[in-house]
Design a protein around this motif. Structure first.
Motif, PDB file in Angstrom:
ATOM      1  N   ASP A 141       0.838  -1.207   0.000  1.00  0.00           N
ATOM      2  CA  ASP A 141       0.000   0.000   0.000  1.00  0.00           C
ATOM      3  C   ASP A 141       0.868   1.250   0.000  1.00  0.00           C
ATOM      4  O   ASP A 141       0.486   2.292  -0.512  1.00  0.00           O
ATOM      5  CB  ASP A 141      -0.932   0.018   1.224  1.00  0.00           C
ATOM      6  N   ASP A 142       2.042   1.110   0.580  1.00  0.00           N
ATOM      7  CA  ASP A 142       2.987   2.212   0.682  1.00  0.00           C
ATOM      8  C   ASP A 142       3.855   2.334  -0.584  1.00  0.00           C
ATOM      9  O   ASP A 142       4.837   3.075  -0.591  1.00  0.00           O
ATOM     10  CB  ASP A 142       3.895   1.922   1.895  1.00  0.00           C
ATOM     11  N   LYS A 143       3.524   1.502  -1.601  1.00  0.00           N
ATOM     12  CA  LYS A 143       4.245   1.498  -2.882  1.00  0.00           C
ATOM     13  C   LYS A 143       5.715   1.079  -2.765  1.00  0.00           C
ATOM     14  O   LYS A 143       6.578   1.509  -3.536  1.00  0.00           O
ATOM     15  CB  LYS A 143       4.180   2.875  -3.560  1.00  0.00           C
ATOM     16  N   LYS A 144       5.990   0.261  -1.761  1.00  0.00           N
ATOM     17  CA  LYS A 144       7.356  -0.246  -1.625  1.00  0.00           C
ATOM     18  C   LYS A 144       7.549  -1.435  -2.572  1.00  0.00           C
ATOM     19  O   LYS A 144       6.576  -2.120  -2.920  1.00  0.00           O
ATOM     20  CB  LYS A 144       7.590  -0.735  -0.189  1.00  0.00           C
ATOM     21  N   ILE A 145       8.795  -1.661  -2.944  1.00  0.00           N
ATOM     22  CA  ILE A 145       9.109  -2.874  -3.703  1.00  0.00           C
ATOM     23  C   ILE A 145       9.708  -3.869  -2.713  1.00  0.00           C
ATOM     24  O   ILE A 145      10.783  -3.641  -2.154  1.00  0.00           O
ATOM     25  CB  ILE A 145      10.102  -2.576  -4.842  1.00  0.00           C
ATOM     26  N   ILE A 146       8.974  -4.933  -2.480  1.00  0.00           N
ATOM     27  CA  ILE A 146       9.423  -5.905  -1.482  1.00  0.00           C
ATOM     28  C   ILE A 146      10.352  -6.916  -2.131  1.00  0.00           C
ATOM     29  O   ILE A 146      10.084  -7.416  -3.217  1.00  0.00           O
ATOM     30  CB  ILE A 146       8.218  -6.628  -0.865  1.00  0.00           C
ATOM     31  N   VAL A 147      11.442  -7.211  -1.450  1.00  0.00           N
ATOM     32  CA  VAL A 147      12.335  -8.282  -1.875  1.00  0.00           C
ATOM     33  C   VAL A 147      12.312  -9.324  -0.772  1.00  0.00           C
ATOM     34  O   VAL A 147      12.415  -8.986   0.415  1.00  0.00           O
ATOM     35  CB  VAL A 147      13.786  -7.762  -2.063  1.00  0.00           C
ATOM     36  N   THR A 148      12.142 -10.586  -1.157  1.00  0.00           N
ATOM     37  CA  THR A 148      12.199 -11.644  -0.148  1.00  0.00           C
ATOM     38  C   THR A 148      12.885 -12.860  -0.735  1.00  0.00           C
ATOM     39  O   THR A 148      13.095 -12.950  -1.948  1.00  0.00           O
ATOM     40  CB  THR A 148      10.790 -11.965   0.402  1.00  0.00           C
ATOM     41  N   GLN A 149      13.237 -13.809   0.130  1.00  0.00           N
ATOM     42  CA  GLN A 149      13.970 -14.982  -0.319  1.00  0.00           C
ATOM     43  C   GLN A 149      13.017 -16.095  -0.755  1.00  0.00           C
ATOM     44  O   GLN A 149      12.007 -16.341  -0.103  1.00  0.00           O
ATOM     45  CB  GLN A 149      14.846 -15.564   0.808  1.00  0.00           C
ATOM     46  N   GLY A 150      13.375 -16.758  -1.850  1.00  0.00           N
ATOM     47  CA  GLY A 150      12.678 -17.990  -2.189  1.00  0.00           C
ATOM     48  C   GLY A 150      13.207 -19.102  -1.313  1.00  0.00           C
ATOM     49  O   GLY A 150      14.171 -18.914  -0.545  1.00  0.00           O
ATOM     50  N   PHE A 151      12.544 -20.267  -1.349  1.00  0.00           N
ATOM     51  CA  PHE A 151      13.114 -21.514  -0.818  1.00  0.00           C
ATOM     52  C   PHE A 151      13.090 -21.635   0.702  1.00  0.00           C
ATOM     53  O   PHE A 151      12.894 -22.705   1.244  1.00  0.00           O
ATOM     54  CB  PHE A 151      14.550 -21.631  -1.375  1.00  0.00           C
ATOM     55  N   ILE A 152      13.247 -20.525   1.437  1.00  0.00           N
ATOM     56  CA  ILE A 152      13.391 -20.656   2.885  1.00  0.00           C
ATOM     57  C   ILE A 152      12.126 -20.233   3.641  1.00  0.00           C
ATOM     58  O   ILE A 152      11.315 -19.465   3.161  1.00  0.00           O
ATOM     59  CB  ILE A 152      14.613 -19.882   3.435  1.00  0.00           C
ATOM     60  N   GLY A 153      11.984 -20.776   4.822  1.00  0.00           N
ATOM     61  CA  GLY A 153      10.857 -20.431   5.676  1.00  0.00           C
ATOM     62  C   GLY A 153      11.235 -20.722   7.113  1.00  0.00           C
ATOM     63  O   GLY A 153      12.432 -20.872   7.431  1.00  0.00           O
ATOM     64  N   SER A 154      10.232 -20.767   7.972  1.00  0.00           N
ATOM     65  CA  SER A 154      10.543 -21.199   9.328  1.00  0.00           C
ATOM     66  C   SER A 154       9.340 -21.925   9.920  1.00  0.00           C
ATOM     67  O   SER A 154       8.216 -21.758   9.461  1.00  0.00           O
ATOM     68  CB  SER A 154      10.950 -20.014  10.205  1.00  0.00           C
ATOM     69  N   THR A 155       9.636 -22.742  10.909  1.00  0.00           N
ATOM     70  CA  THR A 155       8.563 -23.507  11.548  1.00  0.00           C
ATOM     71  C   THR A 155       7.777 -22.574  12.478  1.00  0.00           C
ATOM     72  O   THR A 155       8.199 -21.435  12.717  1.00  0.00           O
ATOM     73  CB  THR A 155       9.135 -24.658  12.393  1.00  0.00           C
ATOM     74  N   THR A 156       6.682 -23.075  13.016  1.00  0.00           N
ATOM     75  CA  THR A 156       5.885 -22.232  13.918  1.00  0.00           C
ATOM     76  C   THR A 156       6.722 -21.844  15.143  1.00  0.00           C
ATOM     77  O   THR A 156       6.440 -20.854  15.803  1.00  0.00           O
ATOM     78  CB  THR A 156       4.616 -22.960  14.398  1.00  0.00           C
ATOM     79  N   LYS A 157       7.776 -22.637  15.410  1.00  0.00           N
ATOM     80  CA  LYS A 157       8.651 -22.299  16.544  1.00  0.00           C
ATOM     81  C   LYS A 157       9.783 -21.366  16.127  1.00  0.00           C
ATOM     82  O   LYS A 157      10.683 -21.061  16.926  1.00  0.00           O
ATOM     83  CB  LYS A 157       9.242 -23.561  17.149  1.00  0.00           C
TER      84      LYS A 157
END
Ligand code: ASP
Ligand code: MG
Length: 464
Positions: free
Chosen positions: A182-198
């Motif tokens: 909404d703020d017109k930012k360009i988001i960069v994030t990593q593919g492939f990785i995540g994290s568990t609920t912990k």
């Protein structure tokens, strides 16, 4: 809003990264969310360093981490001009590589390497590439913001091939990403990785960046998902076999899935399923030739008069013929056959049956002997190796008269030992001698695509 995913070769060096930044700049008006892979080869290097460490080869592990450090330094120094930013990136890269070295040392001491540790190690590739790319964008005036994928892609704890938990992801994505968009930012994030609920780092499995792109596209309901790679898209045939092969501008998800088995290495269709389910178009594009239109993969492409979309082949196929009079009028016969294949973890691809025989194909013969021994308990078994499958794919094939006729006419003297028209009815597969496979593809390609039936659907390779 669109998702733009860039694979390892699209960020392999500073030049490639600059190119990515140009491509993203052009799409700025569509509020891109950028998903990035590790620089090409980085994930392999990281995983092999961990393996070397657990084998006690700590010096080799450290050396390969040093090489990886050097590669990243080269990228960032050639991408970024501002001295203070370079300094900051250098320090951070060094810190993370040092952390990895310590981790490898502990692995060497313990002599134990868990999937959980492997994920922690592998994640560094994407974390470094995304960090460098974001700084490169900022320096060129883009409003880029790095969002750690581990704060959004929540998964179960099956490390090394974790399953995304969509409810959690949707919640996190809406809370974190939406306000930035909404703020017109360009988001960069990593593919492939995540994290568990912990909060423990996990990965979605090798090649998982496409999956990340599809997951984010689907929970955020984006208008499109672009998969930027180093090929033009899906072709009508392997151009090394049929030099006149054309690129397909659009094909259905089902067609793409059929072709994936034949090594159309563009992307693994199951990874884009979340997007397809939501009717979000996925476009495969070539970052080395950004003006080429790519191939669009959609759930339901507009109807066309083109019955056949692509010809593919796979060599190294083994046919197993199973014959038994016990099959006649008996039930449970197929079950007993498939039980044996499943017991020996051998996937079956094509199957065709008659009243007294079943023919099937496999491409993994590692447990063939055991399979045959078990089958011989109740049937006569013949094995034919050095076969190939040639597959003719097209959504409209079943509703177009005369396709089979054209196929067999084109094949001429090439003999098919097995024919299977999938129940999905979007492909016909033929088993032939491996030695005839290239010639069969050439002849079929000439029959169906030379000249191309409807130019709007195709584009010359190397055009644009
Ligand atoms: N970097 C990861 C891999 O090489 C994920 C990806 O590239 O999609 O498997
Ligand atoms: Mg990759």
């Amino acid at each position: 809003m669109i998702v733009m995913k860039f694979g390892g070769t699209s960020v392999e060096d500073a030049r490639a990264m600059k190119n990515v930044i140009d491509i993203v700049t052009q799409e700025r008006g569509r509020t891109p969310l950028v998903v990035v892979s590790a620089i090409s080869g980085a994930t392999n290097t990281l995983l092999s360093a961990a393996e070397l460490a657990v084998d006690g080869k700590i010096e080799e592990a450290i050396n390969s981490l040093n090489d990886l450090y050097e590669r990243h330094i080269l990228v960032l120094e050639n991408l970024i001009d501002t001295r203070s930013t370079v300094q900051q990136l250098l320090l951070e890269t060094r810190r993370r590589i040092d952390e990895l070295k310590h981790l490898c040392q502990s692995i060497a001491v313990l002599g134990e390497l868990t999937k959980r540790s492997l994920d922690a190690i592998a994640s560094v590739g994407e974390r470094l590439s995304s960090f460098i790319l974001t700084e490169g964008m900022k320096e060129r005036g883009l409003p880029a913001v790095l969002v750690d994928a581990r704060s959004i892609i929540i998964t179960d704890d099956h490390f090394a091939s974790a399953t995304p938990l969509f409810n959690h992801i949707e919640e996190k994505a809406k809370a974190t990403i939406q306000p930035l968009i909404d703020d017109k930012k360009i988001i960069v994030t990593q593919g492939f990785i995540g994290s568990t609920t912990k909060g423990i780092t996990s990965t979605l499995g090798r090649g998982g960046s496409d999956y990340t792109a599809a997951i984010l596209g689907s929970v955020l309901n984006t208008e499109e998902i672009q998969i930027w790679t180093d090929v033009d898209g899906v072709l009508t045939a392997d151009p090394r076999i049929a030099p006149a092969a054309k690129k397909l501008k659009i094909l259905s998800f089902r067609e793409a899935s059929e072709l994936a088995y034949f090594g159309a290495k563009v992307l693994h269709p199951s990874t884009i399923l979340p997007a397809v389910k939501k009717n979000i178009p996925v476009v495969v594009l070539n970052s080395k030739r950004p003006n080429s239109s790519g191939t669009q993969i959609v759930a339901n492409p507009p109807k066309s008069n083109v019955a056949v979309k692509a010809i593919a082949s796979k060599k190294g196929i083994t046919v197993i013929n199973i014959q038994s009079t016990r099959m006649l009028m008996a039930y449970g016969f197929l079950e007993s056959i498939f039980f044996i294949f499943s017991k020996h973890k051998t996937p079956v691809d094509l199957v065709s049956t008659s009243e007294v025989a079943v023919s099937l194909t496999i491409d993994n013969t590692a447990r063939l002997e055991r399979v045959v021994t078990d089958l011989e308990e109740f049937a006569e078994v013949t094995v034919y190796d050095r076969k190939a499958i040639v597959c003719i794919v097209g959504e409209q094939m079943h509703s177009t008269a005369g396709v089979a006729d054209r196929i067999f006419h084109a094949l001429g003297n090439i003999n098919a030992m097995m024919i299977s028209q999938g129940a999905s009815e979007i492909n016909m597969s033929l088993v032939i001698n491996e030695a005839d496979a290239n010639e069969a593809v050439k002849r079929l390609h000439a029959e169906f695509f030379e000249p191309v039936p409807e130019m709007e659907l195709f584009e010359s390779v190397g055009a644009a």
